[in-house]
Design an enzyme around this catalytic site. Structure first.
Site, PDB file in Angstrom:
ATOM      1  N   ASP A   9     -49.585 -47.818 -13.260  1.00 33.31           N
ATOM      2  CA  ASP A   9     -49.783 -49.093 -12.558  1.00 33.31           C
ATOM      3  C   ASP A   9     -48.420 -49.770 -12.446  1.00 33.31           C
ATOM      4  O   ASP A   9     -47.764 -50.037 -13.456  1.00 33.31           O
ATOM      5  CB  ASP A   9     -50.767 -49.956 -13.372  1.00 33.31           C
ATOM      6  CG  ASP A   9     -51.010 -51.317 -12.724  1.00 33.31           C
ATOM      7  OD1 ASP A   9     -50.558 -51.529 -11.578  1.00 33.31           O
ATOM      8  OD2 ASP A   9     -51.644 -52.166 -13.377  1.00 33.31           O
ATOM      9  N   ASP A 110     -50.623 -49.630  -5.592  1.00 33.15           N
ATOM     10  CA  ASP A 110     -49.656 -49.458  -6.687  1.00 33.15           C
ATOM     11  C   ASP A 110     -50.234 -48.784  -7.936  1.00 33.15           C
ATOM     12  O   ASP A 110     -49.673 -48.922  -9.010  1.00 33.15           O
ATOM     13  CB  ASP A 110     -49.005 -50.809  -7.026  1.00 33.15           C
ATOM     14  CG  ASP A 110     -49.892 -51.697  -7.889  1.00 33.15           C
ATOM     15  OD1 ASP A 110     -51.125 -51.589  -7.776  1.00 33.15           O
ATOM     16  OD2 ASP A 110     -49.342 -52.481  -8.673  1.00 33.15           O
ATOM     17  N   GLU A 111     -51.325 -48.059  -7.778  1.00 31.21           N
ATOM     18  CA  GLU A 111     -51.922 -47.381  -8.947  1.00 31.21           C
ATOM     19  C   GLU A 111     -52.360 -45.969  -8.597  1.00 31.21           C
ATOM     20  O   GLU A 111     -52.867 -45.732  -7.499  1.00 31.21           O
ATOM     21  CB  GLU A 111     -53.180 -48.126  -9.411  1.00 31.21           C
ATOM     22  CG  GLU A 111     -52.905 -49.429 -10.102  1.00 31.21           C
ATOM     23  CD  GLU A 111     -54.205 -50.130 -10.467  1.00 31.21           C
ATOM     24  OE1 GLU A 111     -55.067 -49.494 -11.098  1.00 31.21           O
ATOM     25  OE2 GLU A 111     -54.338 -51.300 -10.100  1.00 31.21           O
TER      26      GLU A 111
HETATM   27  P1  TTP Z   1     -52.163 -55.585  -9.222  1.00 31.39           P
HETATM   28  O1  TTP Z   1     -51.803 -54.235  -9.764  1.00 31.39           O
HETATM   29  O2  TTP Z   1     -53.495 -56.127  -9.545  1.00 31.39           O
HETATM   30  O3  TTP Z   1     -51.105 -56.663  -9.695  1.00 31.39           O
HETATM   31  P2  TTP Z   1     -49.526 -56.620  -9.835  1.00 31.39           P
HETATM   32  O4  TTP Z   1     -48.977 -55.251  -9.620  1.00 31.39           O
HETATM   33  O5  TTP Z   1     -48.931 -57.675  -8.975  1.00 31.39           O
HETATM   34  O6  TTP Z   1     -49.297 -57.079 -11.336  1.00 31.39           O
HETATM   35  P3  TTP Z   1     -49.527 -56.282 -12.705  1.00 31.39           P
HETATM   36  O7  TTP Z   1     -48.173 -56.194 -13.322  1.00 31.39           O
HETATM   37  O8  TTP Z   1     -50.457 -57.141 -13.480  1.00 31.39           O
HETATM   38  O9  TTP Z   1     -50.114 -54.942 -12.378  1.00 31.39           O
HETATM   39  O10 TTP Z   1     -52.035 -55.550  -7.656  1.00 31.39           O
HETATM   40  C1  TTP Z   1     -51.064 -54.809  -6.958  1.00 31.39           C
HETATM   41  C2  TTP Z   1     -50.590 -55.565  -5.732  1.00 31.39           C
HETATM   42  O11 TTP Z   1     -51.689 -55.830  -4.874  1.00 31.39           O
HETATM   43  C3  TTP Z   1     -49.960 -56.905  -6.059  1.00 31.39           C
HETATM   44  O12 TTP Z   1     -48.564 -56.799  -6.342  1.00 31.39           O
HETATM   45  C4  TTP Z   1     -50.261 -57.701  -4.829  1.00 31.39           C
HETATM   46  C5  TTP Z   1     -51.536 -57.111  -4.276  1.00 31.39           C
HETATM   47  N1  TTP Z   1     -52.688 -58.013  -4.586  1.00 31.39           N
HETATM   48  C6  TTP Z   1     -53.076 -58.956  -3.646  1.00 31.39           C
HETATM   49  O13 TTP Z   1     -52.503 -59.018  -2.556  1.00 31.39           O
HETATM   50  N2  TTP Z   1     -54.109 -59.813  -3.959  1.00 31.39           N
HETATM   51  C7  TTP Z   1     -54.758 -59.784  -5.150  1.00 31.39           C
HETATM   52  O14 TTP Z   1     -55.690 -60.586  -5.397  1.00 31.39           O
HETATM   53  C8  TTP Z   1     -54.357 -58.807  -6.132  1.00 31.39           C
HETATM   54  C9  TTP Z   1     -55.035 -58.737  -7.470  1.00 31.39           C
HETATM   55  C10 TTP Z   1     -53.317 -57.949  -5.801  1.00 31.39           C
HETATM   56 CA    CA Z   2     -49.878 -53.410 -10.646  1.00 29.05          CA
END
Ligand code: TTP
Ligand code: CA
Length: 363
Positions: A9, A110-111
């Protein structure tokens, strides 16, 4: 052989990319906003960096609220296409560590899950080395950090990756699954949403351990057969779902390292041709045509460059892909003097082939 799954992730993905692009943002709160057609006032937070999160800013929060929580934060608009291009390159890196192309599953921008049972010979200590290698590779090539979870199945790997963030790595061996899950609140179980959490709360089930110990028949009575059975199994750390190659809807790509850093045309083109053949095979099996061709080169100093061509119309033709890829690669060779370390071939702007006739049917 023991099954070993990795979940990766990316950390605060969109905001991390913005930080990377503008290093002056590094020690500031950064909020990436999805603005609506009502302009800046109507938007919602897409994501934010960890400094902004300390002020209470969260994804999906109205941007206006985020601004009042942290007036000195830097607010930036979402650049979705740009993030998607970087995501495609990250996924190329990740998939190169999986047992095979089929053992790689992207689940969001991103996962991804990777099965590495063969690469680590079912050995969890070796899996740690692969996890570290992945983190290094992503950092070196994309200057981004990620969090890695390693476990005996997808559920545990996914929950392990969020155990230590950002830039973390968590290993949960089969014998440690129960200790890992039991004390966590039920809402942390991957797949449990608000509604289930509330129902479980009414049943005085607070932790995953309590859920695992609960009578299966009673869970089935409340949640139905499928959901009830799933709850019992998941809380016990059981998940048999395979890592399945989910075809990216918009791109097909392959990337590989040269045997050694080189500018030898023979070496470079022979690897490129293998990648082109793989990409074409995938395009044909998915019955898609493509309109764009992208070549990626990672140089010996780890600098990465990409060049794309857009074709006049969508094709799924091996000859055209070979020719276009070759032209782009020759341009790279002309314009650079450094050795090549790694190369990638990707096609995009995919279109489904519907009822496409062969030449013979026309004449
Ligand atoms: P996430 O993996 O949920 O969050 P993140 O990568 O920003 O943070 P973390 O370090 O906690 O993993 O989501 C991946 C991307 O998806 C995030 O950078 C932006 C997008 N996204 C949105 O646009 N809206 C949302 O509500 C969420 C949860 C994510
Ligand atoms: Ca993430």
């Amino acid at each position: 052989m023991e099954r070993v799954i990795i979940h990766v992730d990316m950390d605060y993905f969109y905001a991390a990319i913005e930080e990377r692009e503008d290093p002056s943002l590094k020690d500031k709160a950064v909020v990436v906003c999805m603005y609506s057609n009502r302009g800046e006032e109507g938007g919602a937070v897409s994501t934010s960096n960890y400094i902004a999160r300390k002020a209470g800013i969260r994804s999906a929060m109205p941007c206006r609220q985020a601004r009042s929580l942290k007036p000195d934060a830097i607010f930036l608009p979402v650049r979705k296409q740009f993030y998607e291009d970087i995501s495609a390159r990250v996924m190329d890196i990740l998939s190169s560590h999986a047992d095979s192309d089929e053992s790689f599953e992207k689940i969001s921008i991103d996962e991804a899950f990777l099965e590495i049972s063969q690469n680590c010979a079912g050995n969890f200590e070796k899996a740690i080395d692969i996890g570290l290698l992945i983190k290094n590779d992503v950092l070196e090539h994309e200057k981004l950090t990620c969090s890695v979870g390693i476990g005996p199945n997808k559920l545990i790997a996914k929950m392990a990756s969020s155990f230590k963030k950002p830039d973390g790595m968590t290993l949960v061996k089969p014998e440690d699954v129960t200790d890992f899950l039991s004390p966590m609140p039920v809402k942390k179980l991957w797949g449990i949403g608000k509604v289930t959490e509330e129902k479980l709360q009414q049943m005085s089930i607070e932790t995953i351990g309590q859920l695992a110990a609960y009578d299966a028949q009673e869970l089935i009575a409340v949640f139905g057969k499928n959901r009830g059975t799933w709850l019992k199994k998941a809380a016990s750390g059981i998940d048999e779902t395979p890592v399945t190659e989910k075809t990216a809807t918009d791109q097909i790509g392959r990337m590989a390292s040269l045997k050694e850093d080189t500018r030898d045309n023979g070496e470079i083109f022979s690897l490129m041709n293998e990648l082109v053949d793989d990409v074409i095979k995938k395009a044909v099996s998915r019955k898609v045509s493509f309109r764009s061709v992208t070549i990626t080169v990672i140089f010996s100093n780890f600098r990465m460059a990409t060049k794309s061509r857009t074709l006049n119309h969508a094709v799924s033709d091996k000859g055209i892909l070979h020719e276009t890829a070759r032209e782009i690669m020759l341009q790279f060779l002309r314009e650079s003097s450094m050795d090549f370390r790694r190369i990638g071939v990707r096609v995009g702007n995919l279109q489904q082939n519907i009822g496409q006739k062969s030449l013979f049917e026309y004449f």
